[in-house]
Write a protein that holds these residues in place. Structure first.
Motif, short mmCIF file in Angstrom:
data_model
loop_
_atom_site.label_atom_id
_atom_site.label_comp_id
_atom_site.label_asym_id
_atom_site.label_seq_id
_atom_site.Cartn_x
_atom_site.Cartn_y
_atom_site.Cartn_z
N TYR A 234 0.89 -1.19 -0.14
CA TYR A 234 0.00 0.05 0.01
C TYR A 234 1.03 1.35 -0.02
N THR A 235 0.35 2.43 -0.04
CA THR A 235 0.96 3.77 0.41
C THR A 235 0.24 4.30 1.28
N HIS A 236 0.77 5.32 2.07
CA HIS A 236 0.15 5.86 3.39
C HIS A 236 -0.25 7.26 2.85
N GLY A 237 -1.21 7.36 1.99
CA GLY A 237 -1.75 8.63 1.41
C GLY A 237 -1.88 8.28 -0.12
N PRO A 238 -2.83 9.40 -0.61
CA PRO A 238 -2.92 9.41 -1.90
C PRO A 238 -1.80 10.08 -3.18
N ASP A 239 -0.41 10.31 -2.62
CA ASP A 239 0.24 11.00 -3.35
C ASP A 239 1.07 9.78 -4.27
N VAL A 240 0.73 10.21 -5.65
CA VAL A 240 1.58 9.23 -6.64
C VAL A 240 2.99 8.78 -6.52
N ASP A 241 3.78 9.94 -5.93
CA ASP A 241 5.21 9.75 -5.73
C ASP A 241 5.56 8.58 -4.67
N LEU A 242 4.45 8.40 -3.80
CA LEU A 242 4.77 7.09 -2.72
C LEU A 242 4.74 5.83 -3.35
N ILE A 243 4.44 5.63 -4.61
CA ILE A 243 4.48 4.47 -5.43
C ILE A 243 6.00 4.03 -5.73
N THR B 113 8.58 5.97 -4.13
CA THR B 113 9.72 6.37 -2.77
C THR B 113 10.44 5.35 -2.00
N LEU B 114 11.32 5.53 -1.73
CA LEU B 114 12.17 4.37 -0.89
C LEU B 114 12.17 4.58 0.56
N LYS B 115 11.47 5.45 0.99
CA LYS B 115 11.29 5.78 2.34
C LYS B 115 11.04 4.47 3.35
N LYS B 116 11.80 4.33 4.28
CA LYS B 116 11.72 3.23 5.22
C LYS B 116 11.17 3.61 6.76
N PRO C 12 11.88 -3.07 15.18
CA PRO C 12 12.69 -3.96 14.57
C PRO C 12 12.10 -3.90 12.90
N ILE C 13 11.87 -2.89 12.39
CA ILE C 13 11.07 -2.86 11.24
C ILE C 13 11.70 -1.39 10.44
N LYS C 14 12.76 -1.07 10.80
CA LYS C 14 13.45 0.17 10.27
C LYS C 14 14.04 -0.11 8.90
N ASP C 15 14.35 -1.43 8.54
CA ASP C 15 14.88 -1.48 7.40
C ASP C 15 13.63 -2.01 6.43
N ASP D 93 6.11 2.43 2.13
CA ASP D 93 5.06 2.37 1.33
C ASP D 93 4.88 1.17 0.22
N PHE D 94 4.52 1.81 -0.94
CA PHE D 94 4.34 0.49 -1.98
C PHE D 94 5.49 -0.37 -2.13
N GLN D 95 6.82 0.28 -2.04
CA GLN D 95 7.77 -0.45 -2.35
C GLN D 95 7.99 -1.74 -1.74
N ALA D 96 7.35 -1.98 -0.50
CA ALA D 96 7.40 -3.06 0.43
C ALA D 96 7.16 -4.29 -0.21
#
Length: 595
Positions: free
Chosen positions: A468-477, A479-482, A487-490, A494-497
């Motif tokens: 999923y993404t946490h919001g309707p921003d297309v860029d979140l598809i 993004t490599l935000k973590k 224990p989940i910081k790696d 968002d979508f790249q999960a």
């Protein structure tokens, strides 16, 4: 003593046999002599008995013709042989004309004609020849169908003819190995990806054996490092982690990926070539959404989720359910049925003491509604997912008591029972573990849960994932935000999960299909749950991302991406006309998985 007859007493057939034997022996002696001197390939062709008999018969009945411009028959010089090339000799004493070098074996003939009787043998690659005719005239013949070049094998070999239409006027350029752009992990325990070219640097990721990595440094320099202890190569993993890996655990042997987009017409009922689809509710409750596909020339996937309990006898014949499933499948749609014990406090699986009863109920469902004794089992299939987000506490059974955690080991046990039970009645079904919640670490780091679950599973037919993404921003598809906390910081936020989970699939199951059975933007712009009813291109961007993954060489193929969901909660798409428009626009693309 036996009579001895003169030649005049012999029949044509007897003379033919004598000539056949003599010609065969003479040819073999000549080829052995030429091969010993290095002029011809040692594997020069031997004429078939039929060709030799025809040659002998022609020599007895009529003289041979010698056409000087005879074009090649359909099966003559072509197919087996490539061109040869010529290059100037310069002013070398005692030589004139030009020298020729075959790039691959090519026929060498005694006369400029394609006939069995003119074949001397095959020239081996890089055999050296001298052109005996005028260089200017020879150049005019190069590449011309039906023209021949008179040449002599070097040094001082026999003269002969080669087909000019397989000749180029330049020397062959040696082809080196292709640039090293990808490498393959060769380590049974996988390989660490580090921040720098040393074991003393931070470990940033880990990839399993067989993973194909992109090389991020000079290809020539990387090629020299492969297999060398102490060397490191800068790479990028399929999950987009960049770092350094030990070159002595890498192989440059990465075969080409020749998979092509799936063709829908040759797939069995219940499977679909296109990756588009919608997550529905129950089979009997889901309102038809096939109108979304009208006019696109495509079909897609549908997921139905069923709560079946744990009592096989509670399931009985249901013609409407059975007919509806078969109607969708015969219409060209891929069908996924998710079997749950129940919903909410009932749990996606029952308590562990009831796993066998639940497995028997799964088999009963398959037998009643999915099996078709009159249909060839090779012509249809169903994808059956067992449970849902079993690592998330909200899916654990807790009716009237504290919840019983569905640990990775418990889930693997339940799945093994269900797999065997379903396969016992419906061998052609694809039975798949439930998708792990990629964002929930209350019990365990999600990727660790996934891997531990797979270690306990005996066999499976595919993988279900959610992203999923946490919001309707297309860029979140993309993004490599973590995440920021252990224990989940790696894990990607968002979508790249989806990428780390597909990458982590063990090598023994690398060819199994992947199904992303839920996706959406989890929240609206104001933070509330559900789809924004705006055509912002989110759906198109999501499908483009999965197509990009599927198009990357050597990736495990994702067969579908299902929008959650058609009806029944905050994400209901049936009342979001602009989300439907976005979906229809995505259907204009030819996004198919490869096989």
């Amino acid at each position: 003593m036996p009579d001895r007859r003169c030649v005049d007493d012999l029949t044509i057939e007897e003379l033919e046999q004598i000539l056949l034997i003599k010609r065969r022996e003479a040819r073999r002696q000549r080829l052995r002599r030429y091969a010993a001197r290095g002029w011809l390939s040692e594997e020069a062709p031997i004429l078939s008995e039929q060709s030799e008999r025809q040659e002998a018969r022609e020599s007895l009945v009529h003289p041979r013709s010698s056409s000087l411009a005879q074009p090649p028959p359909a099966e003559s010089e072509t197919g087996r042989f490539r061109s040869i090339s010529m290059e100037p000799l310069g002013e070398q004493p005692g030589k004139s004309g030009r020298e020729s070098l075959p790039e691959q074996e090519v026929n060498y003939r005694s006369q400029p004609a394609v006939r069995p009787d003119t074949l001397i043998g095959r020239l081996y690659p890089e055999a050296r020849m001298r052109v005996l005719e005028d260089p200017a005239l020879a150049r005019m013949k190069v590449g011309v169908l039906g023209r021949w070049l008179n040449v002599q094998l070097e040094p001082e070999g026999p003269q002969g003819w080669i087909a000019a239409w397989y000749v180029t006027d330049h020397a062959p350029v040696p082809e080196g190995p292709p640039p090293l752009t990808r490498v393959r992990v060769q380590s049974e325990i996988g390989l660490n990806v580090r921040a720098g070219p040393s074991t003393s640097t931070k470990k940033i990721w880990h990839v399993p054996d067989g993973t194909v990595l992109d090389v991020l440094e000079d290809p020539q320099g990387a090629a020299a490092k492969i297999g060398v202890h102490g060397e490191w190569v800068h790479v990028r993993t399929p999950s987009l982690h960049e770092g350094y890996v030990a070159a002595w655990f890498l192989s440059a042997d990465v075969p080409p990926d020749n998979r092509r987009p799936a063709v829908d017409a040759v797939l069995p009922f219940g499977e679909c070539a296109w990756i588009f689809g919608i997550h529905g509710v129950g089979v009997n409750e889901t309102r038809d959404f096939r109108h979304l596909f009208q006019g696109s020339g495509k079909t897609g996937w549908a997921l139905f989720t069923e709560g079946i309990g744990r009592s096989p006898s509670s399931l009985g014949p249901d013609a409407h359910r059975r007919n509806r499933l078969w109607q969708w499948a015969r219409g060209g749609y891929g069908i996924i049925i998710r079997l749950n014990y129940g919903y909410h406090t009932a749990g996606t699986l029952p308590e562990s003491q009831h796993y066998e009863a639940f497995a028997a109920t799964c088999a009963r469902y398959a037998e009643l509604y999915l099996k078709h004794p009159e249909e060839d089992s090779r012509k249809y299939t169903w994808t059956i997912v067992i449970g849902n987000e079993q690592n998330n506490p909200r899916e654990w059974p807790r009716e009237g008591h504290p919840p019983e955690p569905i640990t990775a080991d418990r889930y693997a046990h339940a799945f093994n029972l269900a797999y065997r039970a379903i396969k016992g009645v419906l061998p052609n079904a694809r039975v798949v573990p439930g998708a792990v919640d990629p964002y929930n670490a209350e019990l365990q780091r999600p990727l660790d849960y996934f891997l531990q679950m797979l270690e306990g599973i005996e066999e499976l037919d595919g993988f279900a994932l959610h992203t999923y993404t946490h919001g309707p921003d297309v860029d979140l598809i993309t993004t490599l935000k973590k995440f920021t906390d252990d224990p989940i910081k790696d894990h990607y936020y968002d979508f790249q999960a989806y990428r780390p989970f597909v990458e982590a699939i063990p090598p023994k199951w690398r060819d199994r299909p992947v199904y992303i059975t839920e996706t959406n933007h989890w929240t609206k712009k104001d933070g509330s749950l559900g789809w924004e009813n705006r055509n912002i291109g989110w759906v198109r961007a999501a499908y483009e991302e999965i197509h990009r993954w599927n198009s990357t060489p050597h990736t495990r193929q994702i067969h579908c991406l299902l929008l959650y969901r058609w009806q029944g909660d905050e994400w209901a798409i049936d009342i979001k006309d602009q989300v439907q428009v976005d979906f229809k626009m995505a259907l204009s693309k030819d996004y198919r998985w490869r096989r």
